[in-house]
Structure formats: structure tokens, C-alpha cells
Design a protein around this motif. Structure first.
Motif, PDB file in Angstrom:
ATOM      1  N   THR A 716       0.857  -1.188   0.000  1.00 58.15           N
ATOM      2  CA  THR A 716       0.000   0.000   0.000  1.00 58.15           C
ATOM      3  C   THR A 716       0.891   1.235   0.000  1.00 58.15           C
ATOM      4  N   PHE A 717       0.505   2.220  -0.799  1.00 57.38           N
ATOM      5  CA  PHE A 717       1.240   3.470  -0.936  1.00 57.38           C
ATOM      6  C   PHE A 717       0.366   4.597  -0.363  1.00 57.38           C
ATOM      7  N   SER A 718       0.960   5.465   0.429  1.00 55.05           N
ATOM      8  CA  SER A 718       0.212   6.608   0.961  1.00 55.05           C
ATOM      9  C   SER A 718       1.177   7.770   1.190  1.00 55.05           C
ATOM     10  N   LEU A 719       0.609   8.955   1.272  1.00 55.52           N
ATOM     11  CA  LEU A 719       1.403  10.143   1.549  1.00 55.52           C
ATOM     12  C   LEU A 719       1.460  10.387   3.048  1.00 55.52           C
ATOM     13  N   VAL A 720       2.533  11.008   3.486  1.00 56.26           N
ATOM     14  CA  VAL A 720       2.642  11.388   4.898  1.00 56.26           C
ATOM     15  C   VAL A 720       1.509  12.359   5.238  1.00 56.26           C
ATOM     16  N   ASP A 721       0.972  12.218   6.460  1.00 54.26           N
ATOM     17  CA  ASP A 721      -0.166  13.044   6.859  1.00 54.26           C
ATOM     18  C   ASP A 721       0.307  14.481   7.137  1.00 54.26           C
ATOM     19  N   ASP A 722       0.619  15.147   6.023  1.00 54.00           N
ATOM     20  CA  ASP A 722       1.115  16.518   6.105  1.00 54.00           C
ATOM     21  C   ASP A 722       0.271  17.361   5.145  1.00 54.00           C
ATOM     22  N   MET A 723      -0.241  18.503   5.632  1.00 51.28           N
ATOM     23  CA  MET A 723      -1.170  19.302   4.849  1.00 51.28           C
ATOM     24  C   MET A 723      -0.551  19.746   3.528  1.00 51.28           C
ATOM     25  N   ASN A 724       0.695  20.213   3.570  1.00 52.88           N
ATOM     26  CA  ASN A 724       1.356  20.700   2.375  1.00 52.88           C
ATOM     27  C   ASN A 724       1.504  19.578   1.348  1.00 52.88           C
ATOM     28  N   THR A 725       1.922  18.392   1.846  1.00 47.06           N
ATOM     29  CA  THR A 725       2.103  17.253   0.934  1.00 47.06           C
ATOM     30  C   THR A 725       0.786  16.845   0.304  1.00 47.06           C
ATOM     31  N   ARG A 726      -0.252  16.718   1.095  1.00 49.38           N
ATOM     32  CA  ARG A 726      -1.539  16.252   0.590  1.00 49.38           C
ATOM     33  C   ARG A 726      -2.212  17.276  -0.322  1.00 49.38           C
ATOM     34  N   ASN A 727      -1.897  18.575  -0.129  1.00 47.90           N
ATOM     35  CA  ASN A 727      -2.463  19.594  -1.007  1.00 47.90           C
ATOM     36  C   ASN A 727      -1.801  19.616  -2.372  1.00 47.90           C
ATOM     37  N   ASN A 728      -0.555  19.123  -2.443  1.00 53.21           N
ATOM     38  CA  ASN A 728       0.214  19.231  -3.679  1.00 53.21           C
ATOM     39  C   ASN A 728       0.311  17.929  -4.457  1.00 53.21           C
ATOM     40  N   TRP A 729       0.170  16.812  -3.765  1.00 52.10           N
ATOM     41  CA  TRP A 729       0.453  15.521  -4.426  1.00 52.10           C
ATOM     42  C   TRP A 729      -0.659  14.527  -4.107  1.00 52.10           C
ATOM     43  N   GLU A 730      -0.746  13.519  -4.954  1.00 56.17           N
ATOM     44  CA  GLU A 730      -1.646  12.411  -4.670  1.00 56.17           C
ATOM     45  C   GLU A 730      -1.034  11.118  -5.211  1.00 56.17           C
ATOM     46  N   ILE A 731      -1.398  10.011  -4.553  1.00 52.03           N
ATOM     47  CA  ILE A 731      -0.919   8.681  -4.975  1.00 52.03           C
ATOM     48  C   ILE A 731      -2.136   7.842  -5.334  1.00 52.03           C
ATOM     49  N   SER A 732      -2.066   7.160  -6.478  1.00 50.64           N
ATOM     50  CA  SER A 732      -3.153   6.274  -6.898  1.00 50.64           C
ATOM     51  C   SER A 732      -2.582   4.879  -7.147  1.00 50.64           C
ATOM     52  N   LYS A 733      -3.334   3.879  -6.746  1.00 49.46           N
ATOM     53  CA  LYS A 733      -2.893   2.488  -6.867  1.00 49.46           C
ATOM     54  C   LYS A 733      -3.016   2.013  -8.312  1.00 49.46           C
ATOM     55  N   THR A 737       1.720  -4.017  -6.637  1.00 48.14           N
ATOM     56  CA  THR A 737       3.124  -3.628  -6.439  1.00 48.14           C
ATOM     57  C   THR A 737       3.466  -2.271  -7.028  1.00 48.14           C
ATOM     58  N   HIS A 738       2.547  -1.608  -7.717  1.00 48.40           N
ATOM     59  CA  HIS A 738       2.860  -0.368  -8.412  1.00 48.40           C
ATOM     60  C   HIS A 738       1.828   0.714  -8.069  1.00 48.40           C
ATOM     61  N   ALA A 739       2.274   1.969  -8.173  1.00 46.89           N
ATOM     62  CA  ALA A 739       1.380   3.106  -7.942  1.00 46.89           C
ATOM     63  C   ALA A 739       1.854   4.273  -8.797  1.00 46.89           C
ATOM     64  N   TYR A 740       0.974   5.263  -8.943  1.00 47.41           N
ATOM     65  CA  TYR A 740       1.312   6.487  -9.646  1.00 47.41           C
ATOM     66  C   TYR A 740       1.402   7.646  -8.633  1.00 47.41           C
ATOM     67  N   LEU A 741       2.434   8.496  -8.799  1.00 48.76           N
ATOM     68  CA  LEU A 741       2.524   9.754  -8.067  1.00 48.76           C
ATOM     69  C   LEU A 741       2.171  10.870  -9.048  1.00 48.76           C
ATOM     70  N   SER A 742       1.203  11.735  -8.659  1.00 46.10           N
ATOM     71  CA  SER A 742       0.735  12.772  -9.572  1.00 46.10           C
ATOM     72  C   SER A 742       0.674  14.114  -8.841  1.00 46.10           C
ATOM     73  N   PRO A 743       1.023  15.218  -9.537  1.00 48.19           N
ATOM     74  CA  PRO A 743       0.767  16.552  -8.975  1.00 48.19           C
ATOM     75  C   PRO A 743      -0.747  16.808  -8.968  1.00 48.19           C
ATOM     76  N   LYS A 744      -1.222  17.493  -7.912  1.00 48.00           N
ATOM     77  CA  LYS A 744      -2.661  17.765  -7.814  1.00 48.00           C
ATOM     78  C   LYS A 744      -3.059  19.054  -8.530  1.00 48.00           C
ATOM     79  N   HIS A 745      -2.076  19.871  -8.917  1.00 45.85           N
ATOM     80  CA  HIS A 745      -2.385  21.105  -9.632  1.00 45.85           C
ATOM     81  C   HIS A 745      -1.185  21.435 -10.515  1.00 45.85           C
TER      82      HIS A 745
END
Length: 820
Positions: A716-733, A737-745
Motif C-alpha cells: 500500500t502506498f500513501s502520503l505522509v499526513d502533512d497538509m502541504n504534501t496532501r495539497n500538492n500531491w496524490e498517490i493512486s494504486k 506492487t505499483h502506484a502512480y505519483l501525480s501533482p494535484k495542480h
């Protein structure tokens, strides 16, 4: 819009008015009469080509503009009462519908006239090409079709065709036809028994039909065949249908009965032996060998007649199997291959053969009346268990014929020889020669038999010594060593079963540690070690040996003490190393067991009873330790399956008093996995996105785990529970074994961002790891490669740094291409 414009257009024509019905500007006129699309609908007089769809009724084609002194226009040529021009306005128009099927091209001439009707310009050629529309349904050339198919016809082999035509333009999809079977009556199976080629209309049996079509079960079928135009690719296609009546007839292509051919035939070859018939006409018949033979003595002509080409020999080959195939003129198979079976029938063409050139039989002179003394064996190559191979035996002569001429009798059907009297006497005749006549129904053969009359076994073997005293040998002597030679003699006739001596250990050797072999020429016995000696198990043997003959003694004579001898075997001790009861010790433990845990106990014993001490060899990781006195093996440090899953060491056992005496065994320890390794990224590389971001960017992440995955990895992939991180990035499964990291804006600056990501496994308990991903937002070239500036004070990067940057950029490019 077109209908309104067309109505106004007609009114203008009838009133001979100017084109006042149309809007004042050309662009507005084009907007209203949208069927003209982007065409220029007005212009000076010149050669013109127009493409006009058929049908559609009254339509505006073009307006020719006049140049003074011209005041009107005139059109001539292939107008067909449909094409005309408004003289004053120069409007070329249709007052009806064109029909492509009637006429595909109209050729006209247009000219301008002055007030007096004289030609000012022209004539100019105007060509109108009529465009086809799909306004004709396809039509079958027959309302009903009939066809005949044979049972077991090859699947996909057409037996009939249907054909349809379409009056539309054949160069367009309007006339591209597709055939299919709509209904199938009756249809007793889950699949259709027939199939149709969608392009050619060829009807053939399907695989199911080739197997199941049987006129005994159903001899007629009705197919409803449809044909669609537009290549059947649209629901607006026209469709027609026709019935196809199919009659199923019995297959002519059948395996003939087994063919029987008598061997060594004197007929003139080739000889007709059978015939096959294909279901198809104009096929080419051929033979195909099932097994590769030096030659195939069969052929087939183009009428399907099978011939044998030469006389056959059953003793060479008693049967043949081959295939008959049919091919078309392209070499493709037409029918399923038929297997032909030919049996070669036997005739009596082989004489009996004596199994031995001379049959030798020994008979004791006191043999009883009627005793079976031997068998004469003969064979016949003709077919077994037939009269051709039935053999009968008869004694033709006996030499010498004393004391009588019929001392022997042979069983007619078995060849067993018997005595007819008790008259054998070696002093009268020690040898007899017999001629035995062996016959079958046609041939005869003579076999020679020699009978030796041997002395009766009335003498027992006698040992030269009644006691061979003592033999001392070390326990390390190898198996097969001769430890003693013994000798007995026998007064019976030499080289017979009455005088040959067999030596055996009668007493003192229950485990067959010794064996005695006899020299057949001298009757000398050789006592050998048969099994390994062991001083600790048996330090001494007190043996009793007897001597006997293979032939039984005559009544009244018995073996006695003269046929016995004694001797003792003393086994001396040899210092032997300790012995492990197992060659390999196997154990299983979990990799997380505490240091000092007992994992295994090994034991060894010393044959001489010496004290044994233990040690380890090959413990390269220093994971184990052994108690030198007890053989208990413990963990000496933490085990790690990820370093080595199967750990192998050697255990050495040595005598305390003599360390040179030692032996070795193998210990194999299988480590079971525990979840003691957090997941990690499968590859360590920087990520980048091209600036400015346009949305939809994503980077591919892959996780792995050093622990054993008994079933499958799942992370499982997740972002650290940090407001700045969660506002800027997202992870999708993506998957397990694989995931995508994407900018949110898209509002990112050109710089390096650290994105903290947590990866967790599915262990019990689960383990996780935080990974700080370095993400570059940077300018990219047209090839989508990222230029990363190296921060150095007022200087260019060094050569090594430049190469490093280049390699990094190339890696990023490769990564980007992979993601794309």
C-alpha cells in the motif's frame, strides 16, 4: 433550410427574376443552402466539373456570372430533361433527381449570349459526375438454392455457393456484400453444422458438422442465408435473404474392410486388392506410410484402386498399415486420411529348424523307466498356433542299438525324450547318438541328439582335512578377500554332476559373512569374505563346512562326517573412526528464534567405545555453536533468511584420545521467513515533471520487499499526513506492487520537491517505510528531456559532473519513455 431555399429558388426560376430570393451576400447564401458547404457557388464562365449525389430532387448547382456584352446563357448537351440553366441569371440547376444507376456522368456545354443571341463566350465544357448513394438492396440470383453434402466431408471445404449482386457503385461500400447464416433448421446442437464464407458465399460443413452430419439421423437441412451491403458494418445496411436446401448423403469415403493377402502369391503383379471413393470429384489419390519402411509394396491409381505391387512374405512383415489421402490440384488435403490395414496370411513355406545343432543330454545309468531325460527343441517360422507351424517328432535311428534298438522314446508333439527300460549300462555303452525327424505338414528336418550315460552318484566328497584350525584376519579386510583354500575329492566320474563339489558353510555363520566358490576343474574351494567384518559385533567364527554334489546320491548312500570340515576365524580389532547414524541431518527453524536456542542434536558412536567430541566446520556466518560433549547445536547469533535461506555446515565427530580418528556429517538448516524487512522502492532514481505542468502528469513507482512472499506481494502506498504534501500531491494504486505519483495542480515552481511517501507490506504484522522522493519540476526540451541546472558559484560544472548530469538526464528520459 435547404427545402426553404429550394422553394424560393423555384419561384425565382418561374418568375425569371434575379436571384433575389437568396440572401444579399454569398456567405449568407452558403449558410442557408448548407448542402453547398464550402463550394464557390458563383463565378465566371469556364470549364467546370461538379459532383452531385443522386436523388434529392430540385437543386441549385452553380451560378455563372456574365460579362458585357453578354446578357444571357445557354446550355446544351446531355441534359436528359433534368439539367437546365436560367438564361438571365446563369443559374445551373436540377429540376428533378439524378440516378447513378441510369447515368453516372452528364456532359454539357455552356455559352454566354449577347442581346442578339450571338455567342460571346464559350462553349465551355461542364461535366456533372453523379455520386452514388446506397439506394439499392442486394439481390440473390436465385430465390432458393439446393446443394448436396457428403457425410464426414472436410470442414471448411465448400460444397456449394450462393451469389448476390447490388446495383450500387461497386467501387464504394454501397455494393460491398457480406454473407451470413441467419437460421439453421433443424439445429439440434449448440453450434451450427454449416458455415458460410462472408465474402465468397461458399457454404461448407463446420467442424461440428463434419463430425455429426449423418443421413441416418437427419438427411435434409434448410439454411436462411442473408446478404448485407455496406460490408455489413452499419445498421442502415440493406439486407436480403434466401433459403438454402441441403441434402446430406452417405459418405463414399470409407475405410475398406481389413485386406487379407496370402504370402508368396504367384499372381502377376500389381494385383487389385481394394478401392476407395472420395466424396469430391477430380481429386488426386496418394498413399502415406504410417511407419517408414524400406519400401511400401502398395500403390493407388487415380480411380482410387489400391494394388499390391509385389509378392509379400509374412515372415518379413505379417501386417501393413498405411493411409490413403486425397488432394486437390494445389496439394491441399480434401478428405480425412483413411487408414488401410493389410494382413499377410501364412502359407507353409518354412521348414522346421533345430534349435541346437547338437542336443547333449546326460543320463545316469540307474535312471528309472519312463523318466524324462531331456527335450529336443525345434522351431518353425510359419505362423504360430497354426497347422503350418505344428511340429511332430520321431526317433529315426539310435546308434549303437545295444542292448536294444528302442531304448528311448520321444513324445510326438512335445519333443520330450523318455527311457523305455532300465537297461542303460555305462559298461555296455557310454554314449548314444539319435537322429530325430521333425516334420510339419510339408517339410521335414533331422536333429542330432547325443546322450551321455554317466556314472551314478554313489561316492561322497571327502575332505583332505577334517580341521583347518585357525585363520586370523583384521576386520578391515575388504569384501572378496580369500581367507582360506580347502579341498575335497569325489570318486565318481569326473566332469559330471556326480563328482562336482559344492561347498557350503553349514554352521557358525548365520549372517552369510563368508562364501565359498568352487574351481570346476580342480574342485578346490576358496573361502571369501562376503560381508564387511566387524570385530565389535563378532570377534570369532567357529565354522562347519560341508561338501555335496548337485546330483542326488543313489539310494543307500548318505553324506557323513568325511564330507565335513572345521575351522575358526579370529577377527582382530582395527581402530575405526566414530560413526554417524545419518549422512545428512535436516532441520527447520524460524529466522527470528532467540540466540542460544537449540536447533538440532547429532549423535555419533565409536565402534571401540572411545569418548567422542563434536565440532563444526563451514560455519562461515558464525550463526551456530555446538556442545562438544553432547552434540547439541545452538544458535550463536541472529539468523537471517534474506542472507541465506538454506544454511549448510558440517559436524565433525572425533575420538577424544585420538583426534586423527574422525568422521563428518552434513547439517542442513532451512530458515523460515518472518516479516522483518520493510518494503522499499524497486529502483532508486529521481523523478521529474516538465515545467509548466499541463495536468495529467504522473510518475510510475514500484515497490519490492526482501522478505519471502509465500503467495504474492501486496503493498500500500500513501502520503505522509502533512497538509502541504496532501495539497500538492496524490498517490493512486495501479496494482499490488505499483502506484502512480501525480501533482494535484499545475502551480509548481521550477525546483526540486521532496515528497514523503509511506510504503507498507502485507506481512503479519505489517511493516512500513517512509521514502522521500526527490521530484524535479524543470524545463524540458522538445524531446521531453529535463535540463537540470547544477548550482555552482559562477562556474560551469566539471567534466565528471557534466557526465554525471548527462547520465542522470538520459536515465530520466528513459524513465519518461517507459511511462509513456
Amino acid at each position: 433550410m435547404f427545402k426553404l431555399c429550394g422553394l424560393q429558388f423555384l419561384l425565382a426560376i418561374h418568375s425569371q427574376a434575379s436571384l433575389s430570393c437568396f440572401p444579399p451576400s454569398l456567405s449568407v447564401s452558403q449558410a442557408l443552402c448548407h448542402n453547398l458547404e464550402d463550394l464557390h457557388v458563383t463565378g465566371p464562365l469556364k470549364d467546370m466539373n461538379f459532383s452531385v449525389p443522386e436523388g434529392g430532387g430540385v437543386r441549385f448547382i452553380y451560378q455563372f456570372t456574365s460579362e458585357p456584352p453578354a446578357v444571357s446563357f445557354r446550355v446544351t448537351g446531355e441534359k436528359d430533361g433534368i439539367i437546365d440553366i436560367v438564361p438571365r441569371t446563369g443559374i445551373l440547376y436540377l429540376n428533378g433527381s439524378l440516378d447513378w444507376e441510369t447515368k453516372a456522368v452528364h456532359r454539357l456545354q455552356v455559352e454566354s449570349l449577347d442581346e442578339k443571341g450571338k455567342v460571346v463566350k464559350g462553349p465551355y465544357a461542364v461535366t456533372i459526375h453523379v455520386e452514388d448513394i446506397n439506394d439499392n438492396p442486394p439481390e440473390f440470383d436465385q430465390k432458393e438454392y439446393t446443394g448436396v453434402v457428403r457425410q464426414n466431408s472436410r470442414p471448411g471445404k465448400p460444397f456449394m455457393y450462393v451469389h448476390a449482386t447490388d446495383r450500387d457503385d461497386p467501387t464504394t461500400p454501397h455494393a460491398q456484400l457480406t454473407y451470413s447464416i441467419l437460421h439453421h433448421f433443424p439445429n439440434p446442437y449448440t453450434e451450427m453444422l454449416f458455415q458460410i464464407d462472408s465474402v465468397t458465399g461458399a457454404i461448407s460443413p463446420s467442424k461440428m458438422g463434419s463430425y455429426y452430419l449423418d443421413p441416418q439421423k437427419q438427411d435434409t437441412f434448410t439454411l436462411v442465408v442473408t446478404v448485407k451491403d455496406m460490408a455489413g458494418m452499419t445498421t442502415n445496411a440493406f439486407t436480403s435473404s434466401a433459403d438454402v436446401l441441403i441434402t446430406v448423403k452417405e459418405s463414399m469415403w470409407k475405410v475398406p474392410p481389413t485386406i487379407h493377402i496370402q504370402e508368396n502369391s504367384t499372381q502377376v503383379h500389381p494385383v487389385n486388392i481394394s478401392q476407395v471413393h472420395s466424396n469430391e470429384l477430380d481429386v488426386i489419390y496418394d498413399l502415406f506410410e504410417k511407419e517408414k519402411l524400406p519400401r511400401l509394396p502398395f500403390s493407388i491409381d487415380q480411380n482410387g484402386v489400391i494394388y499390391v505391387t509385389e509378392p509379400l512374405d509374412r515372415e518379413e512383415d505379417d501386417s501393413y498399415a498405411f493411409f490413403v489421402v486425397t488432394k486437390d490440384n494445389k496439394g491441399e488435403l480434401v478428405d480425412k486420411p483413411l487408414q488401410i490395414h493389410v494382413v499377410v496370411e501364412d502359407i507353409n513355406d518354412n521348414p522346421p529348424v533345430c534349435q541346437q545343432a547338437l542336443t547333449v543330454i546326460e543320463v545316469q545309468e540307474n535312471e528309472g523307466l519312463g523318466s524324462n531325460i531331456g527335450t529336443v527343441f525345434a522351431t518353425d517360422m510359419d505362423e504360430k498356433d497354426t497347422l503350418n507351424s505344428r511340429l511332430q517328432f520321431k526317433i529315426e535311428s539310435q546308434v549303437p542299438s545295444v542292448p536294444a534298438s528302442n531304448l528311448f522314446f520321444i513324445q510326438q508333439d512335445t519333443g520330450i525324450l523318455q527311457l523305455t527300460s532300465r537297461s542303460l549300462n555305462k559298461r555296455i555303452a557310454s554314449n548314444y547318438s539319435l537322429k530325430v525327424l521333425v516334420t510339419d505338414a510339408v517339410f521335414q528336418t533331422r536333429c542330432d541328439v547325443q546322450i551321455h550315460v554317466i556314472d551314478i552318484n554313489d561316492q561322497i566328497p571327502i575332505f583332505e582335512k577334517s580341521d583347518y584350525h585357525n585363520v586370523t584376519i583384521a576386520e578391515s579386510k575388504p569384501v572378496g578377500t580369500v581367507i582360506l583354500e580347502i579341498q575335497a575329492t569325489d570318486g565318481d566320474e569326473p566332469a559330471t554332476g556326480s563328482s562336482y563339489i559344492i561347498y557350503q558353510v553349514k554352521e557358525g555363520d548365520p549372517n552369510d559373512t563368508f562364501i565359498i566358490e568352487t574351481d570346476p576343474e580342480t574342485n578346490r574351494g576358496f573361502v571369501k569374505i562376503n560381508k564387511a567384518l566387524d570385530f565389535e559385533a563378532a570377534p570369532m567364527y567357529n565354522l562347519v563346512i560341508n561338501a555335496t554334489n548337485p546330483e542326488p546320491l543313489v539310494p543307500g548312500v548318505q553324506y557323513n562326517s568325511s564330507s565335513l570340515t572345521l575351522f575358526k576365524v579370529f577377527v582382530t580389532n582395527v581402530d575405526e573412526p566414530p560413526v554417524f547414524p545419518k549422512t545428512v541431518y535436516k532441520g527447520e527453524v524460524s529466522e527470528d528464534i532467540p540466540v542460544g536456542s537449540l536447533v538440532m542434536t547429532v549423535e555419533a558412536y565409536d565402534p571401540e567405545g572411545a569418548v567422542v567430541r563434536y565440532s563444526l566446520e563451514g560455519d562461515i556466518r558464525k550463526w551456530l555453536k555446538i556442545d562438544s560433549a553432547t552434540g547439541h547445536i545452538y544458535t550463536a547469533s541472529t539468523l537471517d533468511r534474506e542472507q541465506e535461506e538454506i544454511y549448510t555446515v558440517h559436524v565433525v565427530a572425533s575420538e577424544l584420545s585420538n583426534t586423527a580418528q574422525k568422521s563428518k556429517t552434513t547439517l542442513t538448516l532451512h530458515l523460515h521467513d518472518v516479516n522483518d524487512n520493510p518494503p522499499r522502492l524497486a529502483m532508486d532514481y529521481p523523478l521529474f515533471f516538465c515545467h509548466p505542468l499541463i495536468g495529467g502528469e504522473r510518475a510510475f513507482l514500484q515497490a519490492t520487499d526482501d522478505d519471502e512472499q509465500r503467495y504474492y506481494s501486496r503493498f500500500t502506498f500513501s502520503l505522509v499526513d502533512d497538509m502541504n504534501t496532501r495539497n500538492n500531491w496524490e498517490i493512486s494504486k495501479v496494482n499490488a506492487t505499483h502506484a502512480y505519483l501525480s501533482p494535484k495542480h499545475a502551480n509548481f515552481e521550477e525546483k526540486v520537491y521532496n515528497v514523503p511517501v509511506i510504503i507498507s507490506d502485507n506481512g503479519k504484522p505489517p511493516l512500513g517505510r517512509q521514502v522521500n522522493l526527490e521530484v524535479n519540476i524543470c524545463k524540458c526540451s522538445s524531446e521531453k528531456s529535463c535540463f537540470i541546472e547544477v548550482q555552482r558559484e559562477h562556474s560551469w560544472p566539471s567534466t565528471g559532473q557534466a557526465i554525471g548530469i548527462l547520465i542522470g538526464v538520459l536515465l530520466i528520459i528513459g524513465r519518461s519513455l517507459f511511462l509513456c
